[in-house]
Motif scaffolding. Structure first.
Motif, PDB file in Angstrom:
ATOM      1  N   THR A  81      -3.937  10.768  -1.136  1.00 26.73           N
ATOM      2  CA  THR A  81      -4.728   9.622  -1.591  1.00 26.73           C
ATOM      3  C   THR A  81      -4.068   8.347  -1.086  1.00 26.73           C
ATOM      4  OG1 THR A  81      -5.839   8.633  -3.516  1.00 26.73           O
ATOM      5  CG2 THR A  81      -3.524   9.281  -3.790  1.00 26.73           C
ATOM      6  N   THR A  82      -4.701   7.216  -1.367  1.00 25.74           N
ATOM      7  CA  THR A  82      -4.173   5.906  -0.985  1.00 25.74           C
ATOM      8  C   THR A  82      -4.269   4.958  -2.166  1.00 25.74           C
ATOM      9  OG1 THR A  82      -4.860   6.192   1.323  1.00 25.74           O
ATOM     10  CG2 THR A  82      -4.417   3.947   0.584  1.00 25.74           C
ATOM     11  N   PHE A  83      -3.186   4.232  -2.421  1.00 27.15           N
ATOM     12  CA  PHE A  83      -3.174   3.197  -3.452  1.00 27.15           C
ATOM     13  C   PHE A  83      -3.084   1.848  -2.745  1.00 27.15           C
ATOM     14  CE2 PHE A  83      -1.023   6.812  -5.700  1.00 27.15           C
ATOM     15  CZ  PHE A  83      -2.095   7.115  -6.531  1.00 27.15           C
ATOM     16  N   GLU A  84      -4.115   1.024  -2.927  1.00 20.91           N
ATOM     17  CA  GLU A  84      -4.209  -0.226  -2.177  1.00 20.91           C
ATOM     18  C   GLU A  84      -3.501  -1.378  -2.883  1.00 20.91           C
ATOM     19  OE1 GLU A  84      -8.083  -1.255  -0.762  1.00 20.91           O
ATOM     20  OE2 GLU A  84      -8.661   0.837  -0.491  1.00 20.91           O
ATOM     21  N   LYS A  85      -3.027  -2.294  -2.064  1.00 19.58           N
ATOM     22  CA  LYS A  85      -2.340  -3.493  -2.547  1.00 19.58           C
ATOM     23  C   LYS A  85      -3.340  -4.433  -3.220  1.00 19.58           C
ATOM     24  CE  LYS A  85       0.842  -4.998   0.151  1.00 19.58           C
ATOM     25  NZ  LYS A  85       1.575  -5.616   1.288  1.00 19.58           N
TER      26      LYS A  85
ATOM     27  N   MET B  32       0.837  -1.196   0.000  1.00 23.61           N
ATOM     28  CA  MET B  32       0.000   0.000   0.000  1.00 23.61           C
ATOM     29  C   MET B  32       0.874   1.249   0.000  1.00 23.61           C
ATOM     30  SD  MET B  32      -2.846   1.216   2.835  1.00 23.61           S
ATOM     31  CE  MET B  32      -4.052  -0.013   2.365  1.00 23.61           C
ATOM     32  N   ILE B  33       0.403   2.263  -0.711  1.00 22.14           N
ATOM     33  CA  ILE B  33       1.087   3.554  -0.726  1.00 22.14           C
ATOM     34  C   ILE B  33       0.117   4.617  -0.242  1.00 22.14           C
ATOM     35  CG2 ILE B  33       2.311   5.270  -2.107  1.00 22.14           C
ATOM     36  CD1 ILE B  33       2.938   3.066  -4.132  1.00 22.14           C
ATOM     37  N   ASN B  34       0.512   5.343   0.803  1.00 18.69           N
ATOM     38  CA  ASN B  34      -0.276   6.476   1.294  1.00 18.69           C
ATOM     39  C   ASN B  34       0.411   7.774   0.898  1.00 18.69           C
ATOM     40  OD1 ASN B  34      -2.297   4.980   2.706  1.00 18.69           O
ATOM     41  ND2 ASN B  34      -0.807   4.572   4.321  1.00 18.69           N
TER      42      ASN B  34
ATOM     43  N   THR C 270      -0.362  -1.594  -7.714  1.00 17.91           N
ATOM     44  CA  THR C 270      -0.149  -1.173  -9.097  1.00 17.91           C
ATOM     45  C   THR C 270      -0.727   0.217  -9.328  1.00 17.91           C
ATOM     46  OG1 THR C 270      -0.128  -3.430  -9.950  1.00 17.91           O
ATOM     47  CG2 THR C 270      -0.693  -1.689 -11.516  1.00 17.91           C
ATOM     48  N   VAL C 271       0.084   1.099  -9.921  1.00 13.92           N
ATOM     49  CA  VAL C 271      -0.335   2.463 -10.233  1.00 13.92           C
ATOM     50  C   VAL C 271      -0.090   2.698 -11.713  1.00 13.92           C
ATOM     51  CG1 VAL C 271      -0.044   4.921  -9.709  1.00 13.92           C
ATOM     52  CG2 VAL C 271       0.283   3.212  -7.897  1.00 13.92           C
ATOM     53  N   ILE C 272      -1.130   3.148 -12.420  1.00  7.09           N
ATOM     54  CA  ILE C 272      -1.069   3.284 -13.877  1.00  7.09           C
ATOM     55  C   ILE C 272      -1.437   4.711 -14.288  1.00  7.09           C
ATOM     56  CG2 ILE C 272      -1.957   2.440 -16.083  1.00  7.09           C
ATOM     57  CD1 ILE C 272      -2.845  -0.118 -14.540  1.00  7.09           C
TER      58      ILE C 272
ATOM     59  N   SER D 274      -9.289   1.612 -20.645  1.00 11.29           N
ATOM     60  CA  SER D 274      -8.615   1.071 -19.460  1.00 11.29           C
ATOM     61  C   SER D 274      -9.359   1.473 -18.199  1.00 11.29           C
ATOM     62  CB  SER D 274      -7.172   1.573 -19.387  1.00 11.29           C
ATOM     63  OG  SER D 274      -6.415   1.123 -20.489  1.00 11.29           O
ATOM     64  N   VAL D 275      -9.794   2.726 -18.154  1.00 11.41           N
ATOM     65  CA  VAL D 275     -10.534   3.216 -16.989  1.00 11.41           C
ATOM     66  C   VAL D 275     -11.776   2.361 -16.750  1.00 11.41           C
ATOM     67  CG1 VAL D 275     -11.875   5.150 -16.070  1.00 11.41           C
ATOM     68  CG2 VAL D 275      -9.678   5.579 -17.199  1.00 11.41           C
ATOM     69  N   MET D 276     -12.533   2.120 -17.821  1.00 10.87           N
ATOM     70  CA  MET D 276     -13.781   1.388 -17.686  1.00 10.87           C
ATOM     71  C   MET D 276     -13.576  -0.115 -17.470  1.00 10.87           C
ATOM     72  SD  MET D 276     -15.721   3.851 -17.731  1.00 10.87           S
ATOM     73  CE  MET D 276     -15.914   5.529 -18.342  1.00 10.87           C
ATOM     74  N   GLN D 277     -12.419  -0.624 -17.907  1.00  8.52           N
ATOM     75  CA  GLN D 277     -12.188  -2.062 -17.806  1.00  8.52           C
ATOM     76  C   GLN D 277     -11.511  -2.476 -16.508  1.00  8.52           C
ATOM     77  OE1 GLN D 277     -11.201  -4.016 -21.409  1.00  8.52           O
ATOM     78  NE2 GLN D 277      -9.933  -5.560 -20.441  1.00  8.52           N
ATOM     79  N   ILE D 278     -10.500  -1.737 -16.067  1.00  2.00           N
ATOM     80  CA  ILE D 278      -9.720  -2.197 -14.909  1.00  2.00           C
ATOM     81  C   ILE D 278      -9.593  -1.145 -13.812  1.00  2.00           C
ATOM     82  CG2 ILE D 278      -8.401  -3.847 -16.298  1.00  2.00           C
ATOM     83  CD1 ILE D 278      -6.031  -1.847 -16.146  1.00  2.00           C
ATOM     84  N   GLY D 279     -10.389  -0.079 -13.869  1.00  2.00           N
ATOM     85  CA  GLY D 279     -10.256   1.015 -12.901  1.00  2.00           C
ATOM     86  C   GLY D 279     -10.856   0.714 -11.549  1.00  2.00           C
ATOM     87  N   GLU D 280     -10.156  -0.055 -10.736  1.00  2.00           N
ATOM     88  CA  GLU D 280     -10.647  -0.357  -9.388  1.00  2.00           C
ATOM     89  C   GLU D 280     -10.551   0.866  -8.478  1.00  2.00           C
ATOM     90  OE1 GLU D 280      -9.903  -4.750  -8.181  1.00  2.00           O
ATOM     91  OE2 GLU D 280      -8.108  -4.085  -9.235  1.00  2.00           O
ATOM     92  N   LYS D 281      -9.537   1.673  -8.702  1.00  2.00           N
ATOM     93  CA  LYS D 281      -9.400   2.963  -8.006  1.00  2.00           C
ATOM     94  C   LYS D 281      -8.904   3.958  -9.051  1.00  2.00           C
ATOM     95  CE  LYS D 281      -8.404   6.089  -4.705  1.00  2.00           C
ATOM     96  NZ  LYS D 281      -7.549   5.842  -3.540  1.00  2.00           N
ATOM     97  N   ILE D 282      -9.625   5.068  -9.189  1.00  2.00           N
ATOM     98  CA  ILE D 282      -9.268   6.075 -10.185  1.00  2.00           C
ATOM     99  C   ILE D 282      -9.109   7.405  -9.476  1.00  2.00           C
ATOM    100  CG2 ILE D 282      -9.988   7.268 -12.298  1.00  2.00           C
ATOM    101  CD1 ILE D 282     -11.985   4.790 -12.619  1.00  2.00           C
TER     102      ILE D 282
END
Length: 255
Positions: free
Chosen positions: A22-26, A1-3, A191-193, A200-208
């Motif tokens: 923001t927070t990027f989850e594992k 995780m990245i805070n 993962t951060v993209i 991509s946003v609509m297909q794999i965007g779990e957190k945007i």
């Protein structure tokens, strides 16, 4: 995780990042979107440790980057995999050589151990017969898969991707998106993209997260982005007639 806590980054008088938190989850695919000049690339380079914010903190699995010793920073960078926009493969090296390069640089593994690891990651990205080909001999989609294999060969905790679908046809882009998402879940990577690709946003965007003028304008999931009334987000995401129709269909289904 990245805070990320209230980071600011300037170059001279240009204030690029203006207090992003923001927070990027594992184990999830975290996407950064926004118009050119919004601060996406600078933000990604801050996450990679290439730029140091003047204010705020970036915390990797509970420890502030600013509190790492030089040795700990070096170790942290080895836990980061990076997929560059243009793949950034070495033209003079074979596929196998490109993927093996980080192992040769940063580990003390034997040649056979490195070979086994390279074989494993190339198999994972469906490139079992490309070991001895050069980048010029394979397609753009295959080059991108080599770049992903190289990024995960060190078994990283964090995976960063800068426009991974750039230059790819829509069908290949979907395959790359699916591969990144599968690897994120299997390896439990943060993962951060960075992307402009709304597919991509609509297909794999779990957190945007949506950046505008160096500020975090909006954050949510691919489903929540359909519901938002944030004008800046809707103008960016639904700039094409196709996505306008998709949103209308989604709203109609919810009603």
């Amino acid at each position: 995780m990245i805070n990320v806590q209230d980071i600011h980054k300037s170059f001279g008088e240009a204030h690029i990042l203006k207090g992003i938190s923001t927070t990027f989850e594992k184990g999830k695919t975290n996407l950064i979107i926004g118009q050119s000049g919004s601060g996406k690339t600078v933000f990604l380079k801050c996450l990679l440790g290439l730029f140091i914010p003047e204010q705020g903190n970036i915390i990797y699995d509970g420890k502030k980057y600013s509190e790492h010793t030089d040795d700990e920073k070096r170790d942290l960078r080895q836990e980061m995999g990076m997929v560059f926009q243009g793949s950034a493969l070495f033209d003079s090296m074979t596929v196998e050589g490109n993927v093996m390069f980080p192992l040769e640089m940063f580990t003390k593994q034997s040649k056979s151990e490195m070979k086994d690891r390279v074989d494993a990651v190339l198999k994972r990205v469906n490139l079992i017969d490309a070991h001895h080909k050069f980048p010029s001999e394979i397609s753009g989609g295959m080059q991108k898969r080599v770049a992903i294999a190289r990024a995960i060969v060190m078994n990283p905790k964090y995976l960063f991707c800068d426009e991974p679908n750039s230059g790819l046809d829509p069908k290949t882009a979907i395959l790359i998106d699916d591969l990144i998402k599968e690897i994120t879940e299997e390896y439990n990577i943060t993962t951060v993209i960075n992307t402009h690709d709304m597919n991509s946003v609509m297909q794999i965007g779990e957190k945007i997260i949506f950046l505008k003028d160096g500020l975090l304008e909006w954050e949510g999931t691919k489903n929540e982005i359909f519901k938002t009334d944030n004008e800046a987000v809707t103008n960016f995401v639904y700039s094409s007639d196709l996505f306008k129709k998709v949103r209308q269909m989604y709203i109609q289904e919810q009603n």
